[in-house]
Design a protein around this motif. Structure first.
Motif, PDB file in Angstrom:
ATOM      1  N   UNK A  52       1.102  -1.460   0.199  1.00  0.00           N
ATOM      2  CA  UNK A  52       0.187  -0.024  -0.239  1.00  0.00           C
ATOM      3  C   UNK A  52       0.992   1.224  -0.351  1.00  0.00           C
ATOM      4  N   UNK A  53       2.079   0.936   0.432  1.00  0.00           N
ATOM      5  CA  UNK A  53       2.677   2.216   0.541  1.00  0.00           C
ATOM      6  C   UNK A  53       4.652   2.435  -0.269  1.00  0.00           C
ATOM      7  N   UNK A  54       4.003   2.382  -1.695  1.00  0.00           N
ATOM      8  CA  UNK A  54       5.321   2.220  -3.070  1.00  0.00           C
ATOM      9  C   UNK A  54       6.254   3.263  -2.680  1.00  0.00           C
ATOM     10  N   UNK A  55       6.078   4.327  -1.746  1.00  0.00           N
ATOM     11  CA  UNK A  55       6.703   5.338  -1.678  1.00  0.00           C
ATOM     12  C   UNK A  55       7.345   5.222  -0.123  1.00  0.00           C
ATOM     13  N   UNK A  56       6.834   4.697   0.548  1.00  0.00           N
ATOM     14  CA  UNK A  56       7.802   5.173   2.143  1.00  0.00           C
ATOM     15  C   UNK A  56       7.934   3.249   2.547  1.00  0.00           C
ATOM     16  N   UNK A  57       7.342   2.364   2.268  1.00  0.00           N
ATOM     17  CA  UNK A  57       7.120   1.138   2.609  1.00  0.00           C
ATOM     18  C   UNK A  57       8.603   0.468   3.669  1.00  0.00           C
ATOM     19  N   UNK A  58       9.322   0.959   3.626  1.00  0.00           N
ATOM     20  CA  UNK A  58      10.915   1.139   3.902  1.00  0.00           C
ATOM     21  C   UNK A  58      10.749   1.774   5.445  1.00  0.00           C
ATOM     22  N   UNK A  59      10.151   3.053   5.038  1.00  0.00           N
ATOM     23  CA  UNK A  59       9.556   3.743   6.503  1.00  0.00           C
ATOM     24  C   UNK A  59       8.991   3.204   7.266  1.00  0.00           C
ATOM     25  N   UNK A  60       7.957   2.606   6.649  1.00  0.00           N
ATOM     26  CA  UNK A  60       6.747   1.848   8.153  1.00  0.00           C
ATOM     27  C   UNK A  60       7.576   0.683   8.044  1.00  0.00           C
ATOM     28  N   UNK A  61       8.470  -0.158   7.829  1.00  0.00           N
ATOM     29  CA  UNK A  61       8.904  -1.461   8.153  1.00  0.00           C
ATOM     30  C   UNK A  61      10.074  -0.945   9.465  1.00  0.00           C
ATOM     31  N   UNK A  62      10.399  -0.319   8.769  1.00  0.00           N
ATOM     32  CA  UNK A  62      11.721   0.372   9.812  1.00  0.00           C
ATOM     33  C   UNK A  62      10.045   0.415  11.180  1.00  0.00           C
ATOM     34  N   UNK A  63       9.572   1.628  11.212  1.00  0.00           N
ATOM     35  CA  UNK A  63       8.422   2.129  12.213  1.00  0.00           C
ATOM     36  C   UNK A  63       8.300   0.645  13.240  1.00  0.00           C
ATOM     37  N   UNK A  64       7.860  -0.252  12.289  1.00  0.00           N
ATOM     38  CA  UNK A  64       7.164  -1.404  12.480  1.00  0.00           C
ATOM     39  C   UNK A  64       8.538  -2.379  13.573  1.00  0.00           C
ATOM     40  N   UNK A  65       8.927  -2.308  13.097  1.00  0.00           N
ATOM     41  CA  UNK A  65      10.538  -3.026  13.951  1.00  0.00           C
ATOM     42  C   UNK A  65      10.337  -2.457  15.128  1.00  0.00           C
ATOM     43  N   UNK A  66      10.488  -0.624  15.494  1.00  0.00           N
ATOM     44  CA  UNK A  66      10.223  -0.428  16.666  1.00  0.00           C
ATOM     45  C   UNK A  66       9.924  -1.023  17.428  1.00  0.00           C
ATOM     46  N   UNK A  67       8.196  -1.761  17.029  1.00  0.00           N
ATOM     47  CA  UNK A  67       7.104  -2.077  18.080  1.00  0.00           C
ATOM     48  C   UNK A  67       7.588  -3.659  18.369  1.00  0.00           C
ATOM     49  N   UNK A  68       8.379  -4.004  17.961  1.00  0.00           N
ATOM     50  CA  UNK A  68       9.184  -5.639  18.223  1.00  0.00           C
ATOM     51  C   UNK A  68      10.109  -5.236  18.764  1.00  0.00           C
ATOM     52  N   UNK A  69      10.417  -4.040  19.181  1.00  0.00           N
ATOM     53  CA  UNK A  69      11.967  -4.230  19.562  1.00  0.00           C
ATOM     54  C   UNK A  69      12.978  -2.852  19.853  1.00  0.00           C
ATOM     55  N   UNK A  70      14.077  -3.033  20.685  1.00  0.00           N
ATOM     56  CA  UNK A  70      15.003  -1.697  19.532  1.00  0.00           C
ATOM     57  C   UNK A  70      15.131  -1.749  18.826  1.00  0.00           C
ATOM     58  N   UNK A  71      15.937  -0.307  18.889  1.00  0.00           N
ATOM     59  CA  UNK A  71      16.425  -0.116  17.576  1.00  0.00           C
ATOM     60  C   UNK A  71      17.645   0.454  18.522  1.00  0.00           C
ATOM     61  N   UNK A  72      18.775   0.034  16.814  1.00  0.00           N
ATOM     62  CA  UNK A  72      20.837   0.383  17.298  1.00  0.00           C
ATOM     63  C   UNK A  72      21.351   1.035  16.382  1.00  0.00           C
ATOM     64  N   UNK A  73      21.947   1.557  16.638  1.00  0.00           N
ATOM     65  CA  UNK A  73      22.492   2.356  15.830  1.00  0.00           C
ATOM     66  C   UNK A  73      24.264   2.157  15.595  1.00  0.00           C
TER      67      UNK A  73
END
Length: 360
Positions: free
Chosen positions: A190-211
């Motif tokens: 549903x998000x041809x131009x923003x699917x990657x951003x949604x995936x990163x956000x959804x990863x943040x609902x399942x755990x911590x985010x590291x850099x």
């Protein structure tokens, strides 16, 4: 708040699956694959998914697969477009950690070991990203020394995205825990131009985010002019896609977020603010209609009666733009952009676009 910790050495040897989607990038494939196979201190396997490229990419990929047992190929007979290609490839890999690497991008030396070391030391981390320099022909020499690791609790990182409203992740530097990727299923069509951003956000609902801080984790190739031909129309499309991104997140992943957080309203206000900041910028008269569409979109996202101060700031900025010095305005915009870039490189986060209504 973000936690900064000292990096630790990688004490295991996990397997990292790298999925490489390809469409008409056969001439880049050998360099891309080599940047993966040359990674040290981890076991890697590569899956190339060619989406019926007419440039002979599948044959290039087949030769790479024949030359190294760590490389596999799926070759489409008909074009399935990028989202379907991504998800097919991601569903076909089973490493402890997973990377999606475009065929025209590159990993930097040692990047996978640096990312995996963080996740092995912190099993609560679902996804790791870093800094990816852009390049056109030859990538610059990479920084390879890690200064520190940053770790955000997932909801805190999501809140930062809602307030800052800038996707700080380029994509080639992302390493995701395999179990998390398999749970999330992949990219949303549903998000041809923003699917990657949604995936990163959804990863943040399942755990911590590291850099990973201090080192260059990958290289993002730029092709020609990356700016929209029409600035206002391009930003309008982008904001609409991000609006849908956050609506999907807070509708379908609400159960994984703290109750009563109110972050959807925060995200909508941040998007309205970006629309107004952009609409207030000087531009050609031919773009008045797209500019008006941005203002109308901002009113939909955050009506004037909900945040009068935001709209008052916009009117003042717009009035200055009409009667101000365009050269000075562009100079200020350029300086602001450089400062945002430096913050992104250093911290992994970007400040909000422009200056109106910030912090409220």
């Amino acid at each position: 708040m973000v936690t900064r910790v000292a990096p630790q050495p990688l004490r295991t040897r996990p397997r990292v699956s790298v999925m490489i989607p390809c469409y008409n990038y056969g001439h880049y494939l050998p360099g891309c694959v080599d940047s993966v196979l040359s990674q040290q201190d981890v076991d890697v396997d590569v899956l190339i998914v060619d989406d019926a490229s007419p440039d002979g990419s599948a044959e290039v990929a087949r030769k790479l697969a024949d030359a190294d047992p760590r490389v596999r190929l799926i070759a489409h007979e008909t074009n399935k477009r990028h989202i379907a290609t991504y998800n097919e490839g991601l569903a076909a890999v089973d490493g402890d950690y997973v990377v999606l690497l475009s065929a025209d991008d590159l990993l930097s030396a040692g990047s996978l070991a640096r990312s995996v070391a963080l996740m092995e030391a912190h099993p609560e981390v679902a996804m790791v990203y870093g800094f990816s320099p852009t390049f056109a022909d030859e990538p610059p020499a990479p920084r390879t020394t890690v200064s520190s690791w940053s770790i955000w609790e997932g909801p805190e990182w999501i809140e930062q995205m809602c307030r800052r409203m800038s996707n700080p992740v380029s994509t080639p530097e992302v390493v995701m825990r395999g179990s998390v990727m398999r749970e999330l299923v992949g990219y949303d069509a549903r998000l041809p131009h923003a699917a990657d951003f949604l995936l990163w956000l959804r990863a943040g609902t399942r755990g911590a985010i590291g850099r990973i801080n201090g080192a260059d984790q990958a290289y993002y190739r730029k092709h020609g002019a990356n700016m929209h031909v029409q600035m206002f129309a391009g930003v309008h499309t982008d904001i609409v896609q991000r609006k849908l991104t956050f609506e999907i997140l807070f509708s379908e992943d609400e159960a994984f977020l703290p109750a009563g957080h109110g972050l959807l309203d925060v995200a909508m206000r941040s998007l309205a603010r970006e629309a107004l900041v952009t609409a207030a910028q000087p531009g050609p008269d031919s773009e008045d209609e797209p500019r008006d569409r941005l203002v109308a979109l901002a009113a939909e996202l955050c009506p004037p009666d909900r945040d009068p101060a935001l709209w008052q700031d916009y009117e003042r900025l717009r009035a200055r733009g009409r009667g101000g010095n365009t050269v000075i305005s562009r100079t200020v915009e350029d300086i602001t952009g450089r400062l945002r870039w430096r913050q992104w490189r250093r911290t992994g986060l970007m400040s909000p676009v422009g200056s109106i209504g910030a912090g409220r």
